[in-house]
Structure formats: C-alpha cells, structure tokens
Write a protein that holds these residues in place. Sequence first.
Motif, PDB file in Angstrom:
ATOM      1  N   GLY A   1       1.562  -7.878   8.982  1.00  0.00           N
ATOM      2  CA  GLY A   1       0.961  -7.328   7.778  1.00  0.00           C
ATOM      3  C   GLY A   1       0.976  -5.817   7.723  1.00  0.00           C
ATOM      4  O   GLY A   1       1.277  -5.124   8.699  1.00  0.00           O
ATOM      5  N   ALA A   2       0.664  -5.337   6.541  1.00  0.00           N
ATOM      6  CA  ALA A   2       0.511  -3.905   6.310  1.00  0.00           C
ATOM      7  C   ALA A   2      -0.794  -3.695   5.547  1.00  0.00           C
ATOM      8  O   ALA A   2      -1.127  -4.467   4.648  1.00  0.00           O
ATOM      9  CB  ALA A   2       1.690  -3.364   5.510  1.00  0.00           C
ATOM     10  N   VAL A   3      -1.526  -2.667   5.918  1.00  0.00           N
ATOM     11  CA  VAL A   3      -2.753  -2.301   5.231  1.00  0.00           C
ATOM     12  C   VAL A   3      -2.445  -1.067   4.389  1.00  0.00           C
ATOM     13  O   VAL A   3      -2.019  -0.036   4.911  1.00  0.00           O
ATOM     14  CB  VAL A   3      -3.897  -2.012   6.222  1.00  0.00           C
ATOM     15  N   LEU A   4      -2.637  -1.213   3.088  1.00  0.00           N
ATOM     16  CA  LEU A   4      -2.422  -0.108   2.164  1.00  0.00           C
ATOM     17  C   LEU A   4      -3.791   0.394   1.728  1.00  0.00           C
ATOM     18  O   LEU A   4      -4.551  -0.340   1.097  1.00  0.00           O
ATOM     19  CB  LEU A   4      -1.609  -0.571   0.949  1.00  0.00           C
ATOM     20  N   VAL A   5      -4.110   1.639   2.092  1.00  0.00           N
ATOM     21  CA  VAL A   5      -5.399   2.211   1.729  1.00  0.00           C
ATOM     22  C   VAL A   5      -5.211   2.889   0.377  1.00  0.00           C
ATOM     23  O   VAL A   5      -4.432   3.826   0.231  1.00  0.00           O
ATOM     24  CB  VAL A   5      -5.932   3.172   2.797  1.00  0.00           C
ATOM     25  N   CYS A   6      -5.922   2.359  -0.614  1.00  0.00           N
ATOM     26  CA  CYS A   6      -5.732   2.732  -2.013  1.00  0.00           C
ATOM     27  C   CYS A   6      -6.753   3.767  -2.461  1.00  0.00           C
ATOM     28  O   CYS A   6      -7.750   4.002  -1.794  1.00  0.00           O
ATOM     29  CB  CYS A   6      -5.871   1.486  -2.892  1.00  0.00           C
ATOM     30  N   GLY A   7      -6.502   4.310  -3.630  1.00  0.00           N
ATOM     31  CA  GLY A   7      -7.418   5.256  -4.242  1.00  0.00           C
ATOM     32  C   GLY A   7      -6.694   6.051  -5.308  1.00  0.00           C
ATOM     33  O   GLY A   7      -5.498   5.888  -5.522  1.00  0.00           O
TER      34      GLY A   7
END
Length: 190
Positions: free
Chosen positions: A116-122
């Motif tokens: 998996g990949a964690v995409l930190v959004c904002g």
Amino acid sequence: PGQVIDAWAHWPGNAVHWADWWLQVAALDAPAVPGPPMPPGLPARPRIHLEAAWNRDADAWLAALGLGGRPLVLLQPGHKKTHKRGRIGTVTHDKHWPAERWAAVARTILQRIPRGAVLVCGSVREAGLVQAIIDAAGEAPADTRLMNVARDLALPRLAALAARAHSMVSVDTGPAHLAGATNCPLVVLY
C-alpha cells in the motif's frame, strides 16, 4: 398553517440519523397540500458520480507516481479552520490531532498493507502541516509509500482517488464527506 410542516414536531429522537429524519420529513404532507401517493425513493446517503475525465486524470497522476494498481489509504489531517489568519491554527481546535499521532497511523497502515501507499492529503495551504506528518513518520519510507500530496489535490482528483482508495482516515471535514459520497470506507476522528 395548513401548508406548513414543522419538522421539529416530528423529531424521532437520537436513534435516527439526521439524514434519515430529513427524508422522513420530506415524505410528509401538509394538511392543506397533499403530496404524491408514494414518497420519493431517495437513497439514505448521497452519492457523487465521477466524471470520466476525473478518473482519467487520477489514473495518469497515479501512473506518473508509480502508484497504479496499489492499495491507497488517504489521510486527511486538516480542516477549514486549520489555517486562521494566514497561519496554522491547530492547537486550540477540537479537530486537531498532533503530527506524531498521524505519523503513527501512517506507519501502522504501511506495516499492515505492505504493497500500500499512504497519501497524506490537504489543501495547498496545509502542505506544511502535511509535511510535518511525513517528517514525524521517521523510519517510514519517504518514497512512494508515504507521500505529501497536498499540492496536487484539486477536488475532482481527490474524489477519483477516494473512489478507488482502500480507505480514508480523516478529521470531520469536507474531504471526508466527499470520500463518503464515493463509498470509500472511512474512519473519521472528532
């Protein structure tokens, strides 16, 4: 008075979700104005229908980052009050969670979803806050497994990503509602 429905006169109590209550109110007839014989068959939850261009954009963006076909988990730490008068105003907000805690969540996700990949959004203005989370993750790989994508997320792309994401962890904010409307599994912190 015969043409008015007082919603609060039909309050079912806290056991019914507000969206379901408002659907019940919408199905009521005012005494002087009878409505259709059958209430409208509306879904209990709103859904967003993605434009084909949004999906094409997300596919191309993910491919360029080497993320095509990988499980994605979105983290959304910010909300509309994250920035106040041009600076980060998180310390006094109920929705704020420290970067170290978000980083711990990201590390745990990466351990449990190895591909998996964690995409930190904002938003663009939240890119610094997002980077603080990436930096706090420390030993988590700072490559395509844990990424600051705050500068790349117009709402159409975010919607398309949420629709294909494994899940999202978010504070109570608009992007979480958008993800919910795409049927993305959510954990919402408040």
